[in-house]
Design a protein around this motif. Structure first.
Motif, PDB file in Angstrom:
ATOM      1  N   GLU A 135       3.756 -24.642 -20.085  1.00 12.30           N
ATOM      2  CA  GLU A 135       2.758 -25.668 -20.368  1.00 12.30           C
ATOM      3  C   GLU A 135       3.093 -26.392 -21.672  1.00 12.30           C
ATOM      4  O   GLU A 135       3.426 -25.754 -22.670  1.00 12.30           O
ATOM      5  CB  GLU A 135       1.364 -25.051 -20.475  1.00 12.30           C
ATOM      6  N   PRO A 136       3.001 -27.719 -21.692  1.00 11.92           N
ATOM      7  CA  PRO A 136       3.282 -28.465 -22.938  1.00 11.92           C
ATOM      8  C   PRO A 136       2.167 -28.289 -23.955  1.00 11.92           C
ATOM      9  O   PRO A 136       1.015 -28.075 -23.600  1.00 11.92           O
ATOM     10  CB  PRO A 136       3.364 -29.915 -22.448  1.00 11.92           C
ATOM     11  N   ASP A 137       2.519 -28.344 -25.232  1.00 14.17           N
ATOM     12  CA  ASP A 137       1.532 -28.362 -26.317  1.00 14.17           C
ATOM     13  C   ASP A 137       2.090 -29.183 -27.467  1.00 14.17           C
ATOM     14  O   ASP A 137       3.171 -29.780 -27.357  1.00 14.17           O
ATOM     15  CB  ASP A 137       1.137 -26.938 -26.759  1.00 14.17           C
ATOM     16  N   GLU A 138       1.368 -29.194 -28.587  1.00 15.87           N
ATOM     17  CA  GLU A 138       1.766 -30.062 -29.695  1.00 15.87           C
ATOM     18  C   GLU A 138       3.069 -29.620 -30.348  1.00 15.87           C
ATOM     19  O   GLU A 138       3.733 -30.418 -31.024  1.00 15.87           O
ATOM     20  CB  GLU A 138       0.652 -30.112 -30.755  1.00 15.87           C
ATOM     21  N   ARG A 139       3.474 -28.367 -30.179  1.00 14.86           N
ATOM     22  CA  ARG A 139       4.689 -27.868 -30.813  1.00 14.86           C
ATOM     23  C   ARG A 139       5.923 -28.100 -29.954  1.00 14.86           C
ATOM     24  O   ARG A 139       7.042 -28.144 -30.465  1.00 14.86           O
ATOM     25  CB  ARG A 139       4.522 -26.362 -31.110  1.00 14.86           C
ATOM     26  N   ILE A 188      16.750 -21.225 -30.388  1.00  9.99           N
ATOM     27  CA  ILE A 188      17.272 -22.590 -30.235  1.00  9.99           C
ATOM     28  C   ILE A 188      16.952 -23.163 -28.857  1.00  9.99           C
ATOM     29  O   ILE A 188      17.278 -24.319 -28.585  1.00  9.99           O
ATOM     30  CB  ILE A 188      18.793 -22.668 -30.478  1.00  9.99           C
ATOM     31  N   ASP A 189      16.309 -22.382 -28.006  1.00 10.58           N
ATOM     32  CA  ASP A 189      15.959 -22.880 -26.679  1.00 10.58           C
ATOM     33  C   ASP A 189      14.706 -23.740 -26.784  1.00 10.58           C
ATOM     34  O   ASP A 189      13.643 -23.400 -26.273  1.00 10.58           O
ATOM     35  CB  ASP A 189      15.738 -21.703 -25.722  1.00 10.58           C
ATOM     36  N   GLY A 190      14.847 -24.882 -27.489  1.00 10.97           N
ATOM     37  CA  GLY A 190      13.688 -25.729 -27.739  1.00 10.97           C
ATOM     38  C   GLY A 190      13.780 -27.116 -27.139  1.00 10.97           C
ATOM     39  O   GLY A 190      12.773 -27.811 -27.066  1.00 10.97           O
ATOM     40  N   MET A 195      16.856 -33.550 -35.527  1.00  9.80           N
ATOM     41  CA  MET A 195      17.550 -34.610 -34.788  1.00  9.80           C
ATOM     42  C   MET A 195      16.582 -35.405 -33.915  1.00  9.80           C
ATOM     43  O   MET A 195      16.700 -36.635 -33.798  1.00  9.80           O
ATOM     44  CB  MET A 195      18.684 -34.014 -33.950  1.00  9.80           C
ATOM     45  N   LEU A 196      15.617 -34.718 -33.325  1.00 12.72           N
ATOM     46  CA  LEU A 196      14.603 -35.441 -32.543  1.00 12.72           C
ATOM     47  C   LEU A 196      13.775 -36.357 -33.445  1.00 12.72           C
ATOM     48  O   LEU A 196      13.424 -37.477 -33.052  1.00 12.72           O
ATOM     49  CB  LEU A 196      13.685 -34.455 -31.820  1.00 12.72           C
ATOM     50  N   ASP A 252       7.448 -23.071 -35.752  1.00  9.59           N
ATOM     51  CA  ASP A 252       7.307 -24.303 -36.519  1.00  9.59           C
ATOM     52  C   ASP A 252       8.314 -25.317 -35.994  1.00  9.59           C
ATOM     53  O   ASP A 252       8.925 -25.107 -34.947  1.00  9.59           O
ATOM     54  CB  ASP A 252       7.503 -24.050 -38.030  1.00  9.59           C
ATOM     55  N   ARG A 253       8.504 -26.416 -36.720  1.00  5.45           N
ATOM     56  CA  ARG A 253       9.429 -27.465 -36.292  1.00  5.45           C
ATOM     57  C   ARG A 253      10.499 -27.703 -37.356  1.00  5.45           C
ATOM     58  O   ARG A 253      10.774 -28.841 -37.739  1.00  5.45           O
ATOM     59  CB  ARG A 253       8.668 -28.760 -35.972  1.00  5.45           C
ATOM     60  N   HIS A 254      11.077 -26.606 -37.842  1.00  3.12           N
ATOM     61  CA  HIS A 254      12.108 -26.701 -38.864  1.00  3.12           C
ATOM     62  C   HIS A 254      13.509 -26.438 -38.307  1.00  3.12           C
ATOM     63  O   HIS A 254      14.455 -26.307 -39.080  1.00  3.12           O
ATOM     64  CB  HIS A 254      11.827 -25.726 -40.006  1.00  3.12           C
ATOM     65  N   HIS A 255      13.631 -26.345 -37.000  1.00  4.41           N
ATOM     66  CA  HIS A 255      14.953 -26.133 -36.422  1.00  4.41           C
ATOM     67  C   HIS A 255      15.797 -27.411 -36.512  1.00  4.41           C
ATOM     68  O   HIS A 255      15.263 -28.518 -36.628  1.00  4.41           O
ATOM     69  CB  HIS A 255      14.828 -25.702 -34.955  1.00  4.41           C
TER      70      HIS A 255
END
Length: 387
Positions: free
Chosen positions: A34-38, A154-156, A286-287, A278-281
């Motif tokens: 399911e998609p979410d804000e992260r 890294i599977d993001g 790059m995104l 978090d979103r520090h990868h």
């Protein structure tokens, strides 16, 4: 050589034809991520992709490994099944981080203790050569846990974990083929071929995700291959000895390994759990710069290959120097991405603030015009002029 070719074809074919069936089953049973804000995806995506290349990889490895080279295949297969069930349960019903860690340790135990596979030498890193037995065991367990979770983390985005896993498995499989280690050559090419079949359905727009079932398996297999690589390539009497082996191993895994160590450091420095999302990868950076999933994956894959070639060609400078060079270049590249991302965010914030200020000014002017009283002026001298 024939075993490797057959294993590669078999793994690819099984995976390629299994994935559409798994997509259909996931749709019927509503097994979605399911998609979410992260998360980066905005629609529901099936998550059983790992089951597809697990089947191809396991069958190809079990069938194509020569009987004379089969030790410790039984322990490896047992550990792969353990990690498969850990990942499958996490995908279907969820699993706490502690239970996942226990499952990873059990899988690593089957390979390290029963399969007699461990890192016993640092080959000159910081002047260290042969390691004490118990320290060697701790380092090997640590390596397994870090590499397994590195591929999981890294599977993001679409195609990233699968593409990096394919590159690592193919490079190590090729090395083992030239070094006459057929068991590990078959494993490497089987995993690479299975991931190739999976990526056909996972490259943007993704029709299926590998889930923890797949990412944990990719991490465990590549951890096994990298530990065996350090043992075999560092042996000067081997078929294909290399210098600065730990540094080359680090370069082979540079994208998942460096990203995970960097993110864990950032989280712990801020007083948070290293497993907090978090979103520090690197792929998030790059995104944020406007790259698509496919472009970000391409940049990561090309960078990983470049680091491998660099480390191989500079192996003569020594383990310590090469390891610091590879780590320094990775840190520098990531820092550049971070600075560019921050500049873009600051520019976006300034533009949004300027737009909000302009909108506020326009609203104020409109309000002033509405509230200003109107005066009606009558010119009595011109009344009846036209008459």
């Amino acid at each position: 050589m024939e075993n490797v070719i057959i294993a590669t074809i078999l793994s690819f074919v099984i995976t390629y034809f299994a994935i559409p069936v798994l997509i259909r089953v996931a749709e019927l049973k509503h097994l979605y991520d399911e998609p979410d804000e992260r998360k980066s995806h905005k629609v529901r995506i099936p998550t059983l992709g790992g089951l597809g290349f697990f089947a191809g990889f396991i069958l190809a490895s079990a069938v194509c490994v020569p009987s004379k080279d089969s030790f410790p295949l039984q322990y490896l297969l047992a550990s792969f099944f353990v990690i498969f069930f850990v990942g499958m349960k996490d995908d279907l019903v969820g699993l706490s981080p502690v239970k996942k860690l226990v499952g990873q340790l059990v899988a690593a135990f089957a390979i390290i203790y029963l399969g007699n596979l461990q890192i016993s030498n640092m080959y000159g890193f910081l002047g260290i050569e042969e390691l004490p037995y118990h320290f060697s065991l701790l380092l090997t367990y640590f390596t397994f846990i870090v590499v397994i979770n590195a591929f999981n983390l890294i599977d993001g985005i679409d195609g990233l974990a699968g593409s990096i896993g394919l590159v690592v498995a193919a490079v190590l499989g090729a090395y083992f083929l030239f070094a006459n280690e057929l068991l590990y050559a078959v494993m490497g090419f089987s995993l690479a071929a299975g991931l190739a079949g999976f990526l056909i359905y996972n490259i943007t727009p993704a029709r299926i995700f590998m889930g923890d079932t797949g990412s944990l398996l990719v991490g465990l297999v590549n951890a096994t291959l990298i530990v065996k690589f350090i043992d075999v390539a560092g042996n000067p009497a081997g078929a294909m000895p290399l210098q600065a082996v730990p540094a080359i191993a680090f370069a082979v895994l540079i994208i998942p390994l460096f990203d995970t160590l960097r993110v864990f450091t950032i989280r712990m420095a801020r007083g948070r759990s290293p497993f907090t999302a978090d979103r520090h990868h690197i792929h998030h950076y790059m995104l944020a710069l406007g790259l698509s999933h496919r472009q970000a994956t391409g940049v990561a894959v090309v960078s990983n290959i470049a680091f491998i070639l660099l480390a191989y060609n500079l192996q003569g400078i020594g383990t310590t120097a090469l390891l610091f060079l590879v780590g320094g270049l990775a840190l520098g590249g990531t820092s550049v991405l971070f600075v560019l991302k921050r500049r873009k965010e600051i520019a976006a914030e300034q533009a949004a603030a300027a737009l909000a200020f302009a909108a506020e000014q326009a609203a104020s002017e409109v309000q002033a015009a509405i509230s200003k009283p109107k005066i009606l002026r009558v010119n009595t001298e011109t009344v009846m002029q036209d008459k």
